[in-house]
Design an enzyme around this catalytic site. Structure first.
Site, PDB file in Angstrom:
ATOM      1  CG  ASP A   1      -1.873   1.128   1.258  1.00  0.00           C
ATOM      2  OD1 ASP A   1      -2.536   1.360   0.237  1.00  0.00           O
ATOM      3  OD2 ASP A   1      -1.961   1.817   2.297  1.00  0.00           O
TER       4      ASP A   1
ATOM      5  CG  ASP B   1      -2.161   7.529   0.334  1.00  0.00           C
ATOM      6  OD1 ASP B   1      -1.386   8.483   0.228  1.00  0.00           O
ATOM      7  OD2 ASP B   1      -3.025   7.241  -0.515  1.00  0.00           O
TER       8      ASP B   1
END
Length: 342
Positions: free
Chosen positions: A26, A28
């Site tokens: 991922d 963010d």
């Protein structure tokens, strides 16, 4: 598919960067926050790549194109090509393309990343409900997305046009804190129309399928900061996961996690890819990790010992997840967590 209820974090004698062929990372809250690299991320990813691990960046944020994301990562010191980036915009575009005719018009409520992904699938982005769209595609449009775009989606949906959403994350990390995400925008349209979208992004299968199709990963590990997207997505895809505590999830949320939100491994940040993971050992009603022992008391979780902070948290996970069984742990763990300084 029947999956075993996880009652404690798993151990690994090998560094995760050598135990798995691909890290599905991922962005963010894991690699960067507010556009700036998170501490230790750049050096850790460089070392993992040097050790032979493929790095793929999997984001529910549909706003930017893979080219833009790759350029940003490269500027941060993480050399990345567009083919290393997989977005929820790509996943929802594939989902739409399987249900509408080739070349169909799609009303876009979102940013350039969504438009590019739709064109990649041979679809035609349009801006108005009056353009006779065959579908509505909604993705994160950034903080400046005009309110009128939600009305445009509502007009089309009310006419019977099928509605698709890239993802439903209610929040998104930023450099100033936690901001509303695409899920909050989806709620606006849902309230206005009473409709339900087809959703592609994490934690749902279309995103996992898109990721595997684009990376060819055989033994991947999902790396994320959110229990309800990254970790649940790994659970749904039946692959292992590493939770890092650099984003949304904090220690109390981790202890209360239901089975589908329990990661395989837990670490402070991306340096966790470069090391083995300590075993959490059951000892009667207690769980030991490093110098810590955790138990589930009558009303609260209890922690004894000292040593590495993360070892204490891992031990507490063992006690909490066992006490929680098939649900989430409801025992008070505040005192134990406070002792760890988390």
């Amino acid at each position: 598919m029947t999956q075993t209820v996880r009652t404690r974090p798993q151990g690994s004698e090998r560094a995760l960067s050598t135990a798995y062929d691909t890290a599905l990372l991922d962005l963010d809250g894991v690699v960067y926050a507010g556009g700036n690299a998170i501490a230790h991320a750049v050096a850790s990813l460089d070392t993992a790549h040097t050790q032979g691990m493929r790095l793929a960046y999997v984001t529910n944020n549909a706003f930017r194109t893979p080219d833009a994301v790759a350029a940003h990562l490269t500027e941060l010191g993480i050399p990345t090509g567009a083919s290393d980036v997989i977005t929820s915009a790509q996943a929802v575009a594939r989902l739409i393309s399987e249900q509408v005719p080739a070349g169909a018009r799609v009303l876009v409520i979102g940013g350039e990343g969504l438009r590019v992904a739709l064109r990649e699938r041979g679809l035609t982005p349009v801006e108005s409900a009056d353009d006779d769209p065959a579908a509505v595609a909604q993705g994160y449009g950034g903080p400046e997305l005009p309110w009128g775009r939600f009305a445009e989606a509502s007009y089309a949906i009310a006419r019977g046009v099928p509605w698709f959403a890239s993802n439903t994350d209610l929040t998104i990390p930023s450099g100033r804190g936690i901001a509303p995400g695409n899920g909050a925008a989806v709620e606006v349209v849902r309230i206005a129309t009473g409709a339900e979208p087809q959703v592609a992004g994490k934690p749902l299968p279309p995103m996992h399928r898109e990721t595997i199709l684009r990376t060819g990963a055989r033994q991947p590990i999902v790396v994320g900061d959110r229990l309800d997207t990254d970790i649940e997505g790994a659970f749904n895809g039946d692959v292992d996961s590493l939770l890092v505590l650099t984003g949304v999830t904090d220690a109390p949320q981790l202890l209360a996690a239901p089975p589908e939100h329990r990661p395989t491994y837990v670490d402070a940040d991306l340096r966790g890819l470069l090391t083995g993971q300590p075993d959490v050992v059951p000892e009667g009603d207690a769980f030991r990790c490093g110098g810590w022992t955790a138990t589930a008391g009558d009303e609260r979780l209890e922690l004894d010992g000292d040593g590495e902070t993360l070892d204490g948290l891992r031990a507490l996970c063992g006690a909490a997840w066992t006490a929680g069984g098939d649900g989430g742990c409801r025992l008070d763990g505040a005192k134990a967590v406070a002792r760890l300084g988390l």
